[in-house]
Write an enzyme that holds these catalytic residues in place. Sequence first.
Site, PDB file in Angstrom:
ATOM      1  N   ASN A  11       0.870  -1.180   0.000  1.00 32.52           N
ATOM      2  CA  ASN A  11       0.000   0.000   0.000  1.00 32.52           C
ATOM      3  C   ASN A  11       0.902   1.223   0.000  1.00 32.52           C
ATOM      4  O   ASN A  11       1.501   1.556   1.017  1.00 32.52           O
ATOM      5  CB  ASN A  11      -0.900  -0.025   1.249  1.00 32.52           C
ATOM      6  CG  ASN A  11      -1.762   1.222   1.357  1.00 32.52           C
ATOM      7  OD1 ASN A  11      -1.782   2.056   0.448  1.00 32.52           O
ATOM      8  ND2 ASN A  11      -2.474   1.351   2.466  1.00 32.52           N
ATOM      9  N   LYS A  13       0.061   4.225  -0.217  1.00 31.02           N
ATOM     10  CA  LYS A  13      -0.603   5.396   0.388  1.00 31.02           C
ATOM     11  C   LYS A  13      -0.386   6.618  -0.513  1.00 31.02           C
ATOM     12  O   LYS A  13      -0.339   6.461  -1.737  1.00 31.02           O
ATOM     13  CB  LYS A  13      -0.101   5.597   1.822  1.00 31.02           C
ATOM     14  CG  LYS A  13      -0.244   4.299   2.649  1.00 31.02           C
ATOM     15  CD  LYS A  13      -0.060   4.470   4.111  1.00 31.02           C
ATOM     16  CE  LYS A  13      -0.239   3.111   4.812  1.00 31.02           C
ATOM     17  NZ  LYS A  13      -0.143   3.204   6.260  1.00 31.02           N
ATOM     18  N   HIS A 101      -9.612   1.182   4.956  1.00 33.15           N
ATOM     19  CA  HIS A 101      -8.335   1.372   5.651  1.00 33.15           C
ATOM     20  C   HIS A 101      -8.556   2.303   6.841  1.00 33.15           C
ATOM     21  O   HIS A 101      -9.340   3.252   6.757  1.00 33.15           O
ATOM     22  CB  HIS A 101      -7.290   1.953   4.692  1.00 33.15           C
ATOM     23  CG  HIS A 101      -5.907   1.903   5.255  1.00 33.15           C
ATOM     24  ND1 HIS A 101      -5.456   2.795   6.196  1.00 33.15           N
ATOM     25  CD2 HIS A 101      -4.895   1.029   5.043  1.00 33.15           C
ATOM     26  CE1 HIS A 101      -4.213   2.468   6.528  1.00 33.15           C
ATOM     27  NE2 HIS A 101      -3.850   1.405   5.849  1.00 33.15           N
ATOM     28  N   GLU A 103      -6.882   4.650   7.960  1.00 31.94           N
ATOM     29  CA  GLU A 103      -6.634   6.072   7.669  1.00 31.94           C
ATOM     30  C   GLU A 103      -7.855   6.703   7.023  1.00 31.94           C
ATOM     31  O   GLU A 103      -8.194   7.857   7.294  1.00 31.94           O
ATOM     32  CB  GLU A 103      -5.380   6.210   6.792  1.00 31.94           C
ATOM     33  CG  GLU A 103      -4.121   5.951   7.608  1.00 31.94           C
ATOM     34  CD  GLU A 103      -2.946   5.419   6.814  1.00 31.94           C
ATOM     35  OE1 GLU A 103      -2.970   5.473   5.572  1.00 31.94           O
ATOM     36  OE2 GLU A 103      -2.000   4.923   7.456  1.00 31.94           O
ATOM     37  N   GLU A 173      -5.342  -4.853  10.454  1.00 32.76           N
ATOM     38  CA  GLU A 173      -4.327  -3.825  10.647  1.00 32.76           C
ATOM     39  C   GLU A 173      -4.608  -3.069  11.954  1.00 32.76           C
ATOM     40  O   GLU A 173      -5.417  -2.137  11.962  1.00 32.76           O
ATOM     41  CB  GLU A 173      -4.360  -2.828   9.486  1.00 32.76           C
ATOM     42  CG  GLU A 173      -4.059  -3.429   8.142  1.00 32.76           C
ATOM     43  CD  GLU A 173      -3.450  -2.407   7.186  1.00 32.76           C
ATOM     44  OE1 GLU A 173      -2.439  -2.744   6.578  1.00 32.76           O
ATOM     45  OE2 GLU A 173      -3.968  -1.280   7.098  1.00 32.76           O
ATOM     46  N   GLY A 179       2.579   2.343  10.790  1.00 30.98           N
ATOM     47  CA  GLY A 179       3.523   3.451  10.658  1.00 30.98           C
ATOM     48  C   GLY A 179       4.228   3.806  11.948  1.00 30.98           C
ATOM     49  O   GLY A 179       4.864   4.845  12.053  1.00 30.98           O
ATOM     50  N   SER A 219       3.486  -2.046  10.222  1.00 32.41           N
ATOM     51  CA  SER A 219       4.935  -2.101  10.437  1.00 32.41           C
ATOM     52  C   SER A 219       5.528  -3.466  10.097  1.00 32.41           C
ATOM     53  O   SER A 219       6.472  -3.927  10.737  1.00 32.41           O
ATOM     54  CB  SER A 219       5.297  -1.705  11.881  1.00 32.41           C
ATOM     55  OG  SER A 219       4.869  -0.376  12.137  1.00 32.41           O
TER      56      SER A 219
HETATM   57  P1  13P Z   1       3.018   0.405   7.589  1.00 35.25           P
HETATM   58  O1  13P Z   1       3.543  -0.868   7.017  1.00 35.25           O
HETATM   59  O2  13P Z   1       3.739   1.630   7.086  1.00 35.25           O
HETATM   60  O3  13P Z   1       2.894   0.343   9.079  1.00 35.25           O
HETATM   61  O4  13P Z   1       1.523   0.567   7.024  1.00 35.25           O
HETATM   62  C1  13P Z   1       0.656  -0.484   7.112  1.00 35.25           C
HETATM   63  C2  13P Z   1      -0.582  -0.158   6.372  1.00 35.25           C
HETATM   64  O5  13P Z   1      -1.340   0.705   6.768  1.00 35.25           O
HETATM   65  C3  13P Z   1      -0.832  -0.877   5.127  1.00 35.25           C
HETATM   66  O6  13P Z   1      -2.115  -0.629   4.651  1.00 35.25           O
END
Ligand code: 13P
Length: 257
Positions: A11, A13, A101, A103, A173, A179, A219
Site C-alpha cells: 500500500n 498510500k 483502511h 486512515e 491492521e 507506521g 509495520s
Molecule cells: P506500515 O507498514 O507503514 O505500518 O503501514 C501499514 C498499512 O497501513 C498498510 O495498509
Amino acid sequence: MTKRRRLIAGNWKMNNTIPEGVVLAQEISNHFERDYADHLDVAVCPPFVDLKPVITVFEFDRTDIAVGAQNVHWEPKGAYTGEISVGMLKDIRCEYCIVGHSERRELFGETNEEVNLKAKALISGGIKPIVCVGESLSMRDSGAYLDYITAQVRAAFAGIDAPAAASCVVAYEPIWAIGTGRTATPEQAEEACAAIRVQLSELYDQATAESMRILYGGSMNEGNADLLLAMPNIDGGLIGGASLNAKSFIKIIEMAL
Ligand code: 13P
C-alpha cells in the site's frame, strides 16, 4: 483443508509521483523472479494517478504483479466530484481495491456502511476488495478488541453471499501498529486473524472461511515478516512503508514463498 495462496500487497498510500511510481514499479519488476508467481500473489496499490503507468510497467515486462487501488466510490457514475468508480478501475485492469483502511476511517470518516457499499460494488464489478479492519490502542487496552474487529467484519460483509465473499481479502491492521514501527507480535496478529476466520465461518461456512485470505498489516518489514507469515491464519501482508523500497518489498515476497 484448502491451501490458501499467499498475497503480499504493498500500500503506497499518498506516496510517489508518476515518475517516482514508475521507477519503483520498474525496480520491483526487475527483481521479481518469474517463478515467484507460481507460489503466491503479489500486488501493489499506488495512488490513483499512478495506477495506469504502474500497470503499463508490469504489462510491458510481463511481470505477474497485480495492481490495486486504495479507494473507490460505490456509484457507477454521476455527480460525485473527486471520486473514482469501479468501472474506471476495471477499465485500466485493476484487480484489487483496498476498502476501509483505518486512515480512511479515521481521517476521512469512512463508515462501516460505506465499506460495505464499496465492497459490494467492487464484487459486482469483478474487482477483489481488500477489506481492512483493526482496533485502536485504547480499544485494545479496553480488552474488547476482538468484539470490535469481528463487528467490523460483520458490517463489511452484510448482504454479501458466500461465493462473493470468497473473492474478498481481509486485512487485519491494528491502528497502533501502522507506521509506528511497533508491530503486533505474531501471537497478537494470529489471535485477531483467527477470530476473523471464525467470524467468517459463522457468517458463511467453514469451507468459505478456510478459502479466504486474511492478511496482517502494521509495520511489517523484512525483519519481522517471516515470523508473522508462519502463523496459520496469516495468509500474507498489507505493507505500507516497507513496500516503498523495492529491495525490502522483494525480501518480504521471498519470505512468503
Ligand atoms: P506500515 O507498514 O507503514 O505500518 O503501514 C501499514 C498499512 O497501513 C498498510 O495498509
